[in-house]
Scaffold this motif. Structure first.
Motif, PDB file in Angstrom:
ATOM      1  N   ARG A 148     -73.771  43.861 -61.978  1.00 30.44           N
ATOM      2  CA  ARG A 148     -73.039  42.998 -62.897  1.00 30.44           C
ATOM      3  C   ARG A 148     -73.589  43.135 -64.296  1.00 30.44           C
ATOM      4  N   GLY A 149     -72.711  43.293 -65.236  1.00 33.36           N
ATOM      5  CA  GLY A 149     -73.062  43.266 -66.647  1.00 33.36           C
ATOM      6  C   GLY A 149     -72.583  41.949 -67.228  1.00 33.36           C
ATOM      7  N   VAL A 150     -73.288  40.870 -66.904  1.00 30.34           N
ATOM      8  CA  VAL A 150     -72.831  39.511 -67.229  1.00 30.34           C
ATOM      9  C   VAL A 150     -72.462  39.380 -68.707  1.00 30.34           C
ATOM     10  N   ALA A 151     -73.212  40.023 -69.576  1.00 32.57           N
ATOM     11  CA  ALA A 151     -72.923  39.926 -71.008  1.00 32.57           C
ATOM     12  C   ALA A 151     -71.574  40.542 -71.356  1.00 32.57           C
ATOM     13  N   GLY A 152     -71.037  41.376 -70.475  1.00 32.43           N
ATOM     14  CA  GLY A 152     -69.750  42.000 -70.720  1.00 32.43           C
ATOM     15  C   GLY A 152     -68.575  41.282 -70.100  1.00 32.43           C
ATOM     16  N   ASP A 153     -68.812  40.173 -69.378  1.00 35.87           N
ATOM     17  CA  ASP A 153     -67.704  39.421 -68.805  1.00 35.87           C
ATOM     18  C   ASP A 153     -66.808  38.916 -69.935  1.00 35.87           C
ATOM     19  N   PHE A 154     -65.508  38.812 -69.674  1.00 33.68           N
ATOM     20  CA  PHE A 154     -64.575  38.501 -70.759  1.00 33.68           C
ATOM     21  C   PHE A 154     -63.285  37.898 -70.222  1.00 33.68           C
ATOM     22  N   ASP A 155     -62.531  37.298 -71.120  1.00 30.55           N
ATOM     23  CA  ASP A 155     -61.183  36.837 -70.815  1.00 30.55           C
ATOM     24  C   ASP A 155     -60.240  37.962 -71.228  1.00 30.55           C
ATOM     25  N   HIS A 156     -59.484  38.471 -70.256  1.00 29.05           N
ATOM     26  CA  HIS A 156     -58.623  39.630 -70.511  1.00 29.05           C
ATOM     27  C   HIS A 156     -57.507  39.248 -71.474  1.00 29.05           C
ATOM     28  N   PRO A 157     -57.388  39.950 -72.597  1.00 29.66           N
ATOM     29  CA  PRO A 157     -56.399  39.573 -73.611  1.00 29.66           C
ATOM     30  C   PRO A 157     -54.952  39.776 -73.171  1.00 29.66           C
ATOM     31  N   ALA A 158     -54.722  40.564 -72.130  1.00 30.78           N
ATOM     32  CA  ALA A 158     -53.345  40.795 -71.673  1.00 30.78           C
ATOM     33  C   ALA A 158     -52.872  39.723 -70.693  1.00 30.78           C
ATOM     34  N   ILE A 159     -53.752  38.766 -70.386  1.00 35.47           N
ATOM     35  CA  ILE A 159     -53.423  37.723 -69.416  1.00 35.47           C
ATOM     36  C   ILE A 159     -53.450  36.370 -70.125  1.00 35.47           C
ATOM     37  N   ALA A 160     -52.453  35.569 -69.894  1.00 35.43           N
ATOM     38  CA  ALA A 160     -52.275  34.301 -70.600  1.00 35.43           C
ATOM     39  C   ALA A 160     -53.430  33.336 -70.354  1.00 35.43           C
ATOM     40  N   GLU A 161     -53.722  32.550 -71.382  1.00 38.69           N
ATOM     41  CA  GLU A 161     -54.711  31.484 -71.239  1.00 38.69           C
ATOM     42  C   GLU A 161     -54.263  30.551 -70.133  1.00 38.69           C
ATOM     43  N   GLY A 162     -55.211  30.084 -69.345  1.00 39.81           N
ATOM     44  CA  GLY A 162     -54.909  29.178 -68.253  1.00 39.81           C
ATOM     45  C   GLY A 162     -54.582  29.887 -66.946  1.00 39.81           C
ATOM     46  N   ASP A 163     -54.311  31.178 -67.004  1.00 40.15           N
ATOM     47  CA  ASP A 163     -54.041  31.961 -65.791  1.00 40.15           C
ATOM     48  C   ASP A 163     -55.367  32.207 -65.078  1.00 40.15           C
ATOM     49  N   GLY A 164     -55.404  31.966 -63.784  1.00 38.63           N
ATOM     50  CA  GLY A 164     -56.629  32.157 -62.999  1.00 38.63           C
ATOM     51  C   GLY A 164     -57.133  33.584 -62.964  1.00 38.63           C
ATOM     52  N   LEU A 165     -56.320  34.535 -63.402  1.00 42.29           N
ATOM     53  CA  LEU A 165     -56.735  35.942 -63.418  1.00 42.29           C
ATOM     54  C   LEU A 165     -57.245  36.388 -64.791  1.00 42.29           C
ATOM     55  N   ARG A 166     -57.306  35.484 -65.749  1.00 42.37           N
ATOM     56  CA  ARG A 166     -57.720  35.862 -67.107  1.00 42.37           C
ATOM     57  C   ARG A 166     -59.189  36.275 -67.175  1.00 42.37           C
ATOM     58  N   ARG A 167     -60.069  35.531 -66.493  1.00 39.00           N
ATOM     59  CA  ARG A 167     -61.510  35.841 -66.554  1.00 39.00           C
ATOM     60  C   ARG A 167     -61.788  37.118 -65.773  1.00 39.00           C
ATOM     61  N   HIS A 168     -62.533  38.034 -66.377  1.00 36.41           N
ATOM     62  CA  HIS A 168     -62.909  39.296 -65.740  1.00 36.41           C
ATOM     63  C   HIS A 168     -64.422  39.466 -65.761  1.00 36.41           C
ATOM     64  N   LEU A 169     -64.929  39.990 -64.665  1.00 37.45           N
ATOM     65  CA  LEU A 169     -66.343  40.325 -64.537  1.00 37.45           C
ATOM     66  C   LEU A 169     -66.495  41.822 -64.769  1.00 37.45           C
ATOM     67  N   THR A 170     -67.583  42.197 -65.393  1.00 35.41           N
ATOM     68  CA  THR A 170     -67.860  43.596 -65.684  1.00 35.41           C
ATOM     69  C   THR A 170     -69.019  44.078 -64.813  1.00 35.41           C
ATOM     70  N   TYR A 171     -68.823  45.224 -64.210  1.00 29.45           N
ATOM     71  CA  TYR A 171     -69.858  45.901 -63.417  1.00 29.45           C
ATOM     72  C   TYR A 171     -70.101  47.277 -64.037  1.00 29.45           C
ATOM     73  N   MET A 172     -71.253  47.858 -63.755  1.00 29.12           N
ATOM     74  CA  MET A 172     -71.554  49.184 -64.267  1.00 29.12           C
ATOM     75  C   MET A 172     -72.551  49.892 -63.367  1.00 29.12           C
ATOM     76  N   ILE A 173     -72.550  51.203 -63.497  1.00 31.37           N
ATOM     77  CA  ILE A 173     -73.510  52.022 -62.769  1.00 31.37           C
ATOM     78  C   ILE A 173     -73.936  53.158 -63.702  1.00 31.37           C
ATOM     79  N   ALA A 174     -75.237  53.407 -63.742  1.00 32.97           N
ATOM     80  CA  ALA A 174     -75.773  54.504 -64.544  1.00 32.97           C
ATOM     81  C   ALA A 174     -75.806  55.778 -63.713  1.00 32.97           C
ATOM     82  N   ARG A 175     -75.658  56.890 -64.409  1.00 35.75           N
ATOM     83  CA  ARG A 175     -75.707  58.184 -63.738  1.00 35.75           C
ATOM     84  C   ARG A 175     -77.060  58.364 -63.058  1.00 35.75           C
ATOM     85  N   PRO A 176     -77.050  58.809 -61.803  1.00 32.00           N
ATOM     86  CA  PRO A 176     -78.327  59.042 -61.113  1.00 32.00           C
ATOM     87  C   PRO A 176     -79.130  60.125 -61.830  1.00 32.00           C
ATOM     88  N   ARG A 177     -80.430  59.995 -61.744  1.00 35.36           N
ATOM     89  CA  ARG A 177     -81.304  60.999 -62.391  1.00 35.36           C
ATOM     90  C   ARG A 177     -81.598  62.127 -61.445  1.00 35.36           C
TER      91      ARG A 177
END
Length: 177
Positions: A148-177
């Motif tokens: 989880r990249g908590v600092a990158g969580d956001f409200d998706h601008p393409a989804i209306a305010e008040g819609d339960g799908l507006r909040r998005h969580l961000t995940y990430m993975i770094a390239r293996p070494r």
């Protein structure tokens, strides 16, 4: 194109539009993505994926079952959506038809896409987004080694305010070494 043991991830064909529309007109499939979409929206979505492929060499590929040739969904990496914290960055995503879920297809396809992204493109980080309620996708992200990249969580601008799908969580993975 990406091949796995059971799947072929390939460019979209005109014949895939009907499959995409059936998938995205299914309320159970769309429960974490938004309202079911029209046939015209499916035509546009397939065209967008092929445009990503032409421009970048990758997209959310159509997934074909190797043994049967049946369409089972999509998976791949494309530029992240505009006006989000991952705009233009590599974003992995997937969607498997309800009748084909829980068979490991998303995990198989996503692992192959990540490997392709590391080898072919050398991306240092690949991102993913989902809504908090989508526990299946969040679980797969974690099994793939994403965090989880908590600092990158956001409200998706393409989804209306008040819609339960507006909040998005961000995940990430770094390239293996």
């Amino acid at each position: 194109m990406i091949d796995t043991e059971r799947l072929i991830l390939r460019a979209w064909r005109d014949t895939d539009v009907a499959h995409h529309h059936a998938l995205c007109a299914d309320a159970s499939f769309m429960r974490y993505l938004g309202a079911p979409i029209s046939l015209a929206a499916s035509v546009a979505a397939v065209a967008r994926q092929n445009a990503h492929l032409a421009a970048t060499g990758t997209c959310f590929w159509a997934i074909e079952h190797r043994a049967t040739g049946r369409f089972v969904g999509y998976c791949g990496i494309k530029p992240g959506p505009d006006d989000t914290p991952i705009a233009g960055l590599p974003e992995i995503g997937w969607g498997i038809a309800p009748g084909d879920q829980r068979q490991g297809y998303a995990a198989e396809a996503a692992a192959a896409c990540l490997a392709d992204g590391w080898v072919r493109y050398g991306w240092p980080v690949i991102h993913a987004i989902t809504v908090p309620a989508n526990r299946a996708s969040r679980g797969l992200m974690e099994r793939l080694g994403m965090h989880r990249g908590v600092a990158g969580d956001f409200d998706h601008p393409a989804i209306a305010e008040g819609d339960g799908l507006r909040r998005h969580l961000t995940y990430m993975i770094a390239r293996p070494r």
